[in-house]
Motif scaffolding. Sequence first.
Motif, mmCIF file in Angstrom:
data_model
loop_
_atom_site.group_PDB
_atom_site.id
_atom_site.type_symbol
_atom_site.label_atom_id
_atom_site.label_comp_id
_atom_site.label_asym_id
_atom_site.label_seq_id
_atom_site.Cartn_x
_atom_site.Cartn_y
_atom_site.Cartn_z
ATOM 1 N N LEU A 31 0.779 -1.257 -0.005
ATOM 2 C CA LEU A 31 -0.072 -0.007 0.013
ATOM 3 C C LEU A 31 0.918 1.164 0.010
ATOM 4 O O LEU A 31 1.701 1.441 0.672
ATOM 5 C CB LEU A 31 -0.819 -0.060 1.171
ATOM 6 C CG LEU A 31 -1.824 1.164 1.376
ATOM 7 C CD1 LEU A 31 -2.866 0.923 0.274
ATOM 8 C CD2 LEU A 31 -2.549 1.495 2.910
ATOM 9 N N CYS A 62 3.773 -1.432 3.679
ATOM 10 C CA CYS A 62 3.070 0.053 3.434
ATOM 11 C C CYS A 62 4.390 0.980 3.152
ATOM 12 O O CYS A 62 5.460 0.754 3.835
ATOM 13 C CB CYS A 62 2.606 0.435 4.681
ATOM 14 S SG CYS A 62 1.177 -0.495 5.487
ATOM 15 N N HIS A 100 -1.646 -0.834 -4.252
ATOM 16 C CA HIS A 100 -2.898 -0.169 -3.807
ATOM 17 C C HIS A 100 -2.314 0.999 -3.399
ATOM 18 O O HIS A 100 -1.409 1.303 -2.974
ATOM 19 C CB HIS A 100 -3.624 -0.876 -2.804
ATOM 20 C CG HIS A 100 -4.152 -2.384 -3.159
ATOM 21 N ND1 HIS A 100 -3.402 -3.505 -3.172
ATOM 22 C CD2 HIS A 100 -5.462 -2.588 -3.401
ATOM 23 C CE1 HIS A 100 -4.062 -4.468 -3.636
ATOM 24 N NE2 HIS A 100 -5.363 -4.093 -3.966
ATOM 25 N N LEU A 102 -3.618 4.653 -0.733
ATOM 26 C CA LEU A 102 -4.609 5.393 0.154
ATOM 27 C C LEU A 102 -4.074 6.807 0.129
ATOM 28 O O LEU A 102 -2.860 7.370 0.405
ATOM 29 C CB LEU A 102 -4.306 4.718 1.373
ATOM 30 C CG LEU A 102 -4.772 5.558 2.790
ATOM 31 C CD1 LEU A 102 -6.501 5.547 2.749
ATOM 32 C CD2 LEU A 102 -4.432 5.299 3.993
ATOM 33 N N GLY A 117 -7.828 1.825 -4.830
ATOM 34 C CA GLY A 117 -7.331 2.335 -3.394
ATOM 35 C C GLY A 117 -8.406 3.050 -2.907
ATOM 36 O O GLY A 117 -9.584 3.068 -3.085
ATOM 37 N N TRP A 118 -7.991 3.810 -1.761
ATOM 38 C CA TRP A 118 -9.118 4.534 -0.835
ATOM 39 C C TRP A 118 -8.798 5.749 -0.559
ATOM 40 O O TRP A 118 -7.628 6.556 -0.646
ATOM 41 C CB TRP A 118 -8.949 3.694 0.610
ATOM 42 C CG TRP A 118 -9.538 2.377 0.499
ATOM 43 C CD1 TRP A 118 -10.772 1.950 0.897
ATOM 44 C CD2 TRP A 118 -8.545 1.217 0.185
ATOM 45 N NE1 TRP A 118 -11.006 0.687 0.827
ATOM 46 C CE2 TRP A 118 -9.558 0.138 0.241
ATOM 47 C CE3 TRP A 118 -7.452 0.776 -0.179
ATOM 48 C CZ2 TRP A 118 -9.360 -1.093 -0.097
ATOM 49 C CZ3 TRP A 118 -7.158 -0.422 -0.373
ATOM 50 C CH2 TRP A 118 -7.928 -1.501 -0.443
ATOM 51 N N TYR A 120 -9.268 8.750 2.393
ATOM 52 C CA TYR A 120 -9.657 8.983 3.733
ATOM 53 C C TYR A 120 -9.980 10.528 4.047
ATOM 54 O O TYR A 120 -9.184 10.898 3.696
ATOM 55 C CB TYR A 120 -8.817 8.464 4.746
ATOM 56 C CG TYR A 120 -9.019 8.812 6.238
ATOM 57 C CD1 TYR A 120 -10.044 8.633 6.769
ATOM 58 C CD2 TYR A 120 -7.946 9.340 6.836
ATOM 59 C CE1 TYR A 120 -10.605 8.969 8.161
ATOM 60 C CE2 TYR A 120 -8.025 9.746 8.090
ATOM 61 C CZ TYR A 120 -9.412 9.588 8.726
ATOM 62 O OH TYR A 120 -9.778 10.031 10.113
ATOM 63 N N THR A 217 -10.395 -1.201 8.359
ATOM 64 C CA THR A 217 -11.057 -0.999 6.872
ATOM 65 C C THR A 217 -10.286 -1.511 5.712
ATOM 66 O O THR A 217 -10.781 -1.876 4.748
ATOM 67 C CB THR A 217 -11.632 0.472 6.658
ATOM 68 O OG1 THR A 217 -12.680 0.719 8.081
ATOM 69 C CG2 THR A 217 -12.440 0.948 5.895
ATOM 70 N N LEU A 218 -9.119 -0.963 5.888
ATOM 71 C CA LEU A 218 -8.186 -1.114 4.731
ATOM 72 C C LEU A 218 -7.730 -2.562 4.649
ATOM 73 O O LEU A 218 -7.840 -3.156 3.613
ATOM 74 C CB LEU A 218 -6.857 -0.180 4.947
ATOM 75 C CG LEU A 218 -7.144 1.422 4.883
ATOM 76 C CD1 LEU A 218 -5.982 2.100 5.740
ATOM 77 C CD2 LEU A 218 -7.393 1.679 3.585
ATOM 78 N N LEU A 222 -8.061 -4.998 1.546
ATOM 79 C CA LEU A 222 -6.869 -5.243 0.895
ATOM 80 C C LEU A 222 -6.889 -6.887 0.757
ATOM 81 O O LEU A 222 -6.255 -7.564 -0.125
ATOM 82 C CB LEU A 222 -5.679 -4.863 1.624
ATOM 83 C CG LEU A 222 -5.620 -3.360 1.166
ATOM 84 C CD1 LEU A 222 -4.257 -2.852 2.465
ATOM 85 C CD2 LEU A 222 -4.680 -3.171 0.052
#
Lengths: 224, 93
Positions: A31, A62, A100, A102, A117-118, A120, A217-218, A222
Motif C-alpha cells: 500500500l 506500506c 494499492h 491510500l 485504492g481508498w 480517507y 477497513t483497509l 486489501l
Amino acid sequence: MVPATWPCPLPGGGQAREYALIFDHGRETRLLIVPALFDEGNRLRRLTVDVMRRLDGAGIDCVLPDLPGCNESLQPLEFQDTADWLDAMVAAARHFGATHALGIRGGCLFTPGHLPGWHYAPVKGSAILRQMLRARVLSAREAGREEDRDSLDALAHEDGIVLAGYPLGRDFYMQFATMAPQADATVIAQDDIGGSGLWLRAEPGENPKQADALAATLAIGLNA
Amino acid sequence: MSDTVTDQLLRGILASVLGLAPDRVAGFDAQTGLFGHLPELDSMAVAGLLTELEDRLDIVIDDDEIDGEMLETYGGLLAFAIRKREGTASTGA
C-alpha cells in the motif's frame, strides 16, 4: 519500519532522492500512502504511522513517501507544481511496487490513478486553501495588519504566496485551487472511523481507536 | 432549530478542535475565555474552527465578521453562531 529513499523525478529532468517510511517484507499486498498536506500532514502523521504499524501486523507492506518540498524533502516547495507531485507519487508507487493506494485528506488529490485504492476524508484543494488563507488573515489581524482573502488570492495568482509558513508558487496555487479527488477510489468518511478527525485538532494528536478502525477497513479491503 | 441545539453543536466542535474531553467542554460557560486564553487556539486552529463551524452549522462566515469579541469568550462565539443560523433560516438558504 525503516526510512528509505526513492528516485523522484525533477521537473527539469534528472532526479532527486526523497525519503519514505516503509514496512517492506516483500509481501504481495503493498500500500502506497499519500500523506495529508501542509499543516494537516503534521497533525495526521502519528495516525498515519499508527495505521501502517497495524497493517504491517496484518501482513501488508506500506510505504509513506514524502511529497517533494514537504517533510524531509530538500526540494524547494515554492518551485513545485501539482503535476510534479502527481509524477512523484507515480514514481514512488513504481519504485516500491505498490499494488494499492491510500490518500489521506489533501493527499487524495495525488494518489496515482492506476492503482485501486481508498480516500480517507478527501478534501478539495480549494477547501485547503480557503482555510490557510483564513489563518493568514487572522494572524495578520492579530499582528495589527489588515489583509483580506480576495487581495491575498489576487497576490497568490500574481507572485505565489506564503500560507501558514508554506511558500506556494503561483502555478501550484492556481492548479491546486481547481483540484478535486478522483471519483474512482473508495471513500472512507470520518463517520465510518468514529470520533472527530484529527486534522481538526489544534495540536498534533493520536487516537488508537481511530487507527484501529482505519487499519481494519483497509485490511478487509486489501485482503478481499 | 433551537439555541440549545446550536449550543450542543458548538461544544462538540470545540471538543474536536481542542481535543478536550466532552465533560470539560460541557463546563464552558458564557465567560469561558477562548482565543487568547486557550494556548491551543492559534490562528491556524481558529481558521479550522471557523471552517468546521461553517460545515456543521451550514453557515458562511465572512472574514470581516470575525472580530475579537466573537472569539473572546464561549458566550460571544455562541451568540455569533446562533445569530448566523437564524440569518440563514430567515433567508431560506
